[in-house]
Enzyme design. Sequence first.
Site, PDB file in Angstrom:
ATOM      1  N   LYS A   9       0.946  -1.310  -0.074  1.00 40.81           N
ATOM      2  CA  LYS A   9       0.009  -0.191  -0.089  1.00 40.81           C
ATOM      3  C   LYS A   9       0.961   1.165   0.116  1.00 40.81           C
ATOM      4  O   LYS A   9       1.985   1.357   0.324  1.00 40.81           O
ATOM      5  CB  LYS A   9      -0.919  -0.135   1.277  1.00 40.81           C
ATOM      6  N   TYR A  49     -12.288  -1.699  -3.967  1.00 42.47           N
ATOM      7  CA  TYR A  49     -12.711  -2.184  -2.646  1.00 42.47           C
ATOM      8  C   TYR A  49     -14.340  -2.197  -2.800  1.00 42.47           C
ATOM      9  O   TYR A  49     -14.914  -1.626  -1.559  1.00 42.47           O
ATOM     10  CB  TYR A  49     -12.112  -1.032  -1.850  1.00 42.47           C
ATOM     11  N   ASN A 112      -2.224   0.094   6.742  1.00 39.60           N
ATOM     12  CA  ASN A 112      -1.575  -1.222   7.351  1.00 39.60           C
ATOM     13  C   ASN A 112      -1.020  -2.058   6.348  1.00 39.60           C
ATOM     14  O   ASN A 112      -0.727  -3.362   6.329  1.00 39.60           O
ATOM     15  CB  ASN A 112      -2.957  -1.989   7.744  1.00 39.60           C
ATOM     16  N   HIS A 115      -2.266  -5.306   1.469  1.00 46.51           N
ATOM     17  CA  HIS A 115      -3.316  -6.239   1.277  1.00 46.51           C
ATOM     18  C   HIS A 115      -3.240  -7.739   0.476  1.00 46.51           C
ATOM     19  O   HIS A 115      -2.069  -7.603  -0.242  1.00 46.51           O
ATOM     20  CB  HIS A 115      -4.153  -5.149   0.240  1.00 46.51           C
ATOM     21  N   GLU A 126      -9.783 -10.022  -7.846  1.00 49.31           N
ATOM     22  CA  GLU A 126      -8.626  -8.952  -7.742  1.00 49.31           C
ATOM     23  C   GLU A 126      -7.507  -9.162  -8.858  1.00 49.31           C
ATOM     24  O   GLU A 126      -6.963  -7.993  -8.944  1.00 49.31           O
ATOM     25  CB  GLU A 126      -8.219  -9.125  -6.205  1.00 49.31           C
TER      26      GLU A 126
END
Length: 148
Positions: A9, A49, A112, A115, A126
């Site tokens: 990310k 998302y 975080n 992913h 995805e």
Amino acid sequence: MEHTLVIVKPDAVARGLIGEVIRRFESEGLVVCGLKMVRLAQKEAEGFYQVHRARPFFDSLTRFMAAGPCVAMVLAGEGAIGRVRTLMGATDPAKAAEGTLRRSFAASIEKNVVHGSDSEASAAFEIPYFFNRLEIVSPAERGEISVM
Ligand code: CMP
């Protein structure tokens, strides 16, 4: 042999953690089959998302994911989806196990670091969101390279 989508990310890219994230996966025997840096547009982050579109964190999450470049990759291996999720740790770094990527590096539940697809169905959505067939090399296609 299972395939999963991993995203380093924007927080992790900005902090120079691309190599560390890839190293952790490769050192556990997961094989990189596709790899690219992308800067998502807001609409592209929202599409990725979409499963979270009703969540209160959706706007903030998609703005964060569009705020800087990401590194997307396809990893392959036996049980790759579950193994990646174990190595990442829980979504909330405060709840992530010691030694996991999120416990080691994540600043918050949103920022975080990484992913990973959470199921075969998610991976099936995805992976082609980021990669076309020609951009994914199977472990067999990678072949063996003898290093001199
Ligand atoms: P990821 O595994 O990419 O899946 C959805 C993302 O939404 C998640 O990691 C976090 O970045 C983010 N997220 C999940 N729950 C929350 C939350 N409660 N608050 C803010 N962001 C969240």
